[in-house]
Design a protein around this motif. Sequence first.
Motif, PDB file in Angstrom:
ATOM      1  N   LEU A 181       5.497  -1.576  81.475  1.00 43.52           N
ATOM      2  CA  LEU A 181       6.380  -2.735  81.318  1.00 43.52           C
ATOM      3  C   LEU A 181       6.531  -3.485  82.632  1.00 43.52           C
ATOM      4  O   LEU A 181       6.497  -4.721  82.668  1.00 43.52           O
ATOM      5  N   ASP A 182       6.696  -2.743  83.735  1.00 46.92           N
ATOM      6  CA  ASP A 182       6.788  -3.408  85.036  1.00 46.92           C
ATOM      7  C   ASP A 182       5.503  -4.177  85.332  1.00 46.92           C
ATOM      8  O   ASP A 182       5.543  -5.292  85.883  1.00 46.92           O
ATOM      9  N   GLY A 183       4.351  -3.602  84.983  1.00 48.91           N
ATOM     10  CA  GLY A 183       3.085  -4.304  85.185  1.00 48.91           C
ATOM     11  C   GLY A 183       3.005  -5.564  84.347  1.00 48.91           C
ATOM     12  O   GLY A 183       2.490  -6.596  84.801  1.00 48.91           O
ATOM     13  N   MET A 184       3.505  -5.512  83.112  1.00 49.58           N
ATOM     14  CA  MET A 184       3.516  -6.704  82.256  1.00 49.58           C
ATOM     15  C   MET A 184       4.370  -7.816  82.874  1.00 49.58           C
ATOM     16  O   MET A 184       3.969  -8.984  82.919  1.00 49.58           O
ATOM     17  N   LEU A 185       5.555  -7.437  83.356  1.00 53.48           N
ATOM     18  CA  LEU A 185       6.462  -8.436  83.925  1.00 53.48           C
ATOM     19  C   LEU A 185       5.876  -9.054  85.189  1.00 53.48           C
ATOM     20  O   LEU A 185       6.015 -10.257  85.429  1.00 53.48           O
ATOM     21  N   ARG A 186       5.199  -8.220  86.009  1.00 48.91           N
ATOM     22  CA  ARG A 186       4.553  -8.778  87.200  1.00 48.91           C
ATOM     23  C   ARG A 186       3.437  -9.734  86.803  1.00 48.91           C
ATOM     24  O   ARG A 186       3.245 -10.785  87.441  1.00 48.91           O
ATOM     25  N   ALA A 187       2.682  -9.380  85.764  1.00 50.29           N
ATOM     26  CA  ALA A 187       1.590 -10.249  85.310  1.00 50.29           C
ATOM     27  C   ALA A 187       2.136 -11.588  84.816  1.00 50.29           C
ATOM     28  O   ALA A 187       1.546 -12.644  85.063  1.00 50.29           O
TER      29      ALA A 187
END
Length: 255
Positions: A181-187
């Motif tokens: 989820l953190d990776g999605m938000l950064r993307a």
Amino acid sequence: MDKPAFFAILPAAVRYDARLKPMERILYGEITALADQTGYCYASNRYFIELYGVTDRAVQKWIKDLTACGYITVEVLGGAGQGRCKRRITPIFSLWDVRQTPEQKFATPEQKFGDTPEQKFAPPPNKSSGRTIQDNNTSNNNTTRACTRGFDRFWASYPRKVGKGAAERSFERIRPDAALLDGMLRAIETQRQSDTWLRGYIPNPATWLNQRRWEDEPDGVTAPAAQQTPHSPPPPTPVLDPDGDITKLWGAWEE
């Protein structure tokens, strides 16, 4: 209309529902294949008529029966002053959202299926089995709440607020953990600055999730200009003195 997906979804509740005709079950699978990317199916009756070689009356009857059994919902979009109307079909994937009768909803396994050999010769239930079931239910509830909170964070971060229901179903299928989820938000934050998104070409959130767009390489990144190093001026070209002796000229430079 979107191109059908390679796979269709046909839950057990639909496969074994005695109220449905065989072609109605096949139609449900086709609807799920057409709804794969957006969560909705916009196919017209003409599409199903040409696909299965049947009459318009037959297609209408199939859709009516699927709706009456609770496996799909049908909406008509548009109206007076809004141009041509469009039909939107939403398949219901959850097995617990569709029940045959109120009696079946609360029936015990013996009432539904009868005793099986495994049930007849099964050992006595463990005293802690109730505790195990309770723990499993608690774990499932915690997972569902965590998934809901994760989707709320995703929805608040995503700039295009369309198709929330389809996006939530796609998010539940992925069930990202905290790291993903953190990776999605950064993307999302990175893609906000891309040329494509700045020009307004932002995919629907359900499409972004279904196509795993958080793994895209960022576009529109300007490469830094190559650093230029200063060049030393070239040495003066030697010139012979009037007597033709170059050594005198070199000596003059040294002085």
